[in-house]
Design an enzyme around this catalytic site. Sequence first.
Site, PDB file in Angstrom:
ATOM      1  N   ARG A  21       0.854  -1.190   0.000  1.00  0.00           N
ATOM      2  CA  ARG A  21       0.000   0.000   0.000  1.00  0.00           C
ATOM      3  C   ARG A  21       0.886   1.234   0.000  1.00  0.00           C
ATOM      4  NH1 ARG A  21      -3.867  -2.165   4.062  1.00  0.00           N
ATOM      5  NH2 ARG A  21      -3.377  -4.365   4.120  1.00  0.00           N
TER       6      ARG A  21
ATOM      7  N   ASP B 213      -3.213   3.981   3.850  1.00  0.00           N
ATOM      8  CA  ASP B 213      -2.973   2.545   4.063  1.00  0.00           C
ATOM      9  C   ASP B 213      -4.031   1.696   3.368  1.00  0.00           C
ATOM     10  OD1 ASP B 213      -4.281   3.998   6.350  1.00  0.00           O
ATOM     11  OD2 ASP B 213      -4.866   1.975   6.900  1.00  0.00           O
TER      12      ASP B 213
HETATM   13  P1  AMP Z   1      -8.876  -0.668   8.455  1.00  0.00           P
HETATM   14  O1  AMP Z   1      -9.871   0.335   8.943  1.00  0.00           O
HETATM   15  O2  AMP Z   1      -9.447  -2.059   8.320  1.00  0.00           O
HETATM   16  O3  AMP Z   1      -8.163  -0.228   7.228  1.00  0.00           O
HETATM   17  O4  AMP Z   1      -7.797  -0.804   9.630  1.00  0.00           O
HETATM   18  C1  AMP Z   1      -7.001   0.257  10.063  1.00  0.00           C
HETATM   19  C2  AMP Z   1      -5.995  -0.245  11.078  1.00  0.00           C
HETATM   20  O5  AMP Z   1      -6.649  -0.700  12.262  1.00  0.00           O
HETATM   21  C3  AMP Z   1      -5.147  -1.416  10.599  1.00  0.00           C
HETATM   22  O6  AMP Z   1      -3.861  -1.268  11.121  1.00  0.00           O
HETATM   23  C4  AMP Z   1      -5.869  -2.593  11.187  1.00  0.00           C
HETATM   24  O7  AMP Z   1      -5.024  -3.730  11.332  1.00  0.00           O
HETATM   25  C5  AMP Z   1      -6.303  -2.049  12.533  1.00  0.00           C
HETATM   26  N1  AMP Z   1      -7.467  -2.758  13.092  1.00  0.00           N
HETATM   27  C6  AMP Z   1      -8.752  -2.696  12.676  1.00  0.00           C
HETATM   28  N2  AMP Z   1      -9.546  -3.473  13.443  1.00  0.00           N
HETATM   29  C7  AMP Z   1      -8.754  -4.064  14.375  1.00  0.00           C
HETATM   30  C8  AMP Z   1      -8.977  -4.978  15.462  1.00  0.00           C
HETATM   31  N3  AMP Z   1     -10.195  -5.457  15.746  1.00  0.00           N
HETATM   32  N4  AMP Z   1      -7.896  -5.346  16.195  1.00  0.00           N
HETATM   33  C9  AMP Z   1      -6.675  -4.870  15.925  1.00  0.00           C
HETATM   34  N5  AMP Z   1      -6.398  -4.010  14.933  1.00  0.00           N
HETATM   35  C10 AMP Z   1      -7.420  -3.604  14.154  1.00  0.00           C
HETATM   36 MG    MG Z   2      -6.958  -1.144   5.958  1.00  0.00          MG
END
Ligand code: AMP
Ligand code: MG
Length: 502
Positions: A195, A264
Amino acid sequence: MSGSSNDPAVATTNLPAFGFETTLVDDVPGVTVPWQGTHAPDPRVLILNDDLARSLSLDPESLRTPDGAGVLSGSTPSAEAASVAMAYAGHQFGNFVPLLGDGRALLLGELHDDRGHRVDLHLKGSGATPFSRGGDGRAVVGAMLREYLISEAMHALNIPTTRSLAVVTTGERVLREGGPRPGAVLARVASSHLRVGTFEFAARREGLAQPLADYAIARHYPAFVDLPSEDRYLAFFEAVVEAQASLVAQWMSVGFVHGVMNTDNTTISGETIDYGPCAFLDAYDPATVFSSIDHGGRYAYGNQPAVLGWNLARFGETLLPLVNSTPDTAITALTAVLDTFGDRYRQHYSAAMARKLGLADDGMDAALVDDLHRLLTEHRADWTLAFRALADNLRGSSAPFDSLVPPDASANWLERWRTTVSAREQNLPSVADGMDRVNPAYIPRNHLVDAALNAATEGDLELFDRLLEVVMSPFDRRDDRSDYALPAPQNFSAGFQTFCGT
Ligand code: AMP
Ligand code: MG
């Protein structure tokens, strides 16, 4: 990245070999940490994409076994390759976060698809990692089925995207706002998980940016591998700018709102990634925001091209030292490429709109598209239905479009459009058929997705399976599916919101 793996258990599966390769770990170890998924008490395959499995030379039947479900949940280590969590940074809603990374995800390994292209097999919801930042590392069945459904719908719409191989329930309950929910892991396939955020991470570590860029070039843009370094990274930047300009034009043309376009979540490959708070427009309105956390409307439908340009500027910054050791020279060169983004986007969008309207792309009248946007906005007309209704209009049936925009408001525009179409092609029904091949009759409508996921969370997959089947053939209008083409009731759309990281 330095760091030790958690308890590398001995593999216990009787599965046929996946054939995993590990080129990212071998070539750029600094962006990965060896890590094993959390134990799942009772992993079971809830849904499996048989065609996708076969295209990766994986046997669907063995993936459905307890051993298969174990590997696809991250609970059972594969004997072939150590899984890793990937490190990345990122700008979230404009704010830089130096360390994000796979907080609930793992890269199991790389496979080859049926065209011989390298792809990642990656898990989401497989447990906490060194990047979890206080999160539980888990995912719930509703949100993972949502990503499965919408990513496969995007694929069926011919839009570059990560694919979904399986959703596996873990047998555990996961605590979320609103109570405990069934836990699940999504197994997804992407041409890579590199990314803009991976580059933002690497650019801040000594000696990591160049191996990462060379790896990404070899994997995604191999034509540039042998270019001299003064051209290679600039060509790479240009290729990513082009791939992303094309991608966002395609989102705009189907009314897709990603919802969380942080750096990201912007891929180097040009694939759509991370289906969290995304949703499709019904009524056309550039200001549409679905995500509950997007208070300022930064990621509103109509802002997506501009935000992508901003994300690509952040990407360009990470390449500065690679493009030229003299900062001013590098800035000038990268800025010149970045400045092409707007034109590239407009060309892709204009070409997409020309196809949607049954027109030739060369010299299409931009005012015709602008005026259509204005009409649809003013009358809150459904974006998806409008183009199928225009094709019906060419076949002599004016009622469908008239039901979206009153005839006294649309007469002038319709006249201009029909004149332009007929100047190029007199066989109007054939133009209409061409339009129907690019304008979906079916998108994953928010109220249908909601109902399907609510039932699936309660254990009933019937609605989900039916909806998946419909959105997998988005261009074939069928009488027995007419309900699936209808917009949500007004009272549903008015209060509809999506949620991140659920
Ligand atoms: P995203 O919104 O899916 O793009 O995630 C953004 C960041 O938050 C990334 O680093 C994910 O790995 C982290 N993240 C999202 N949900 C969780 C969770 N339940 N536990 C740990 N990390 C999370
Ligand atoms: Mg993500």
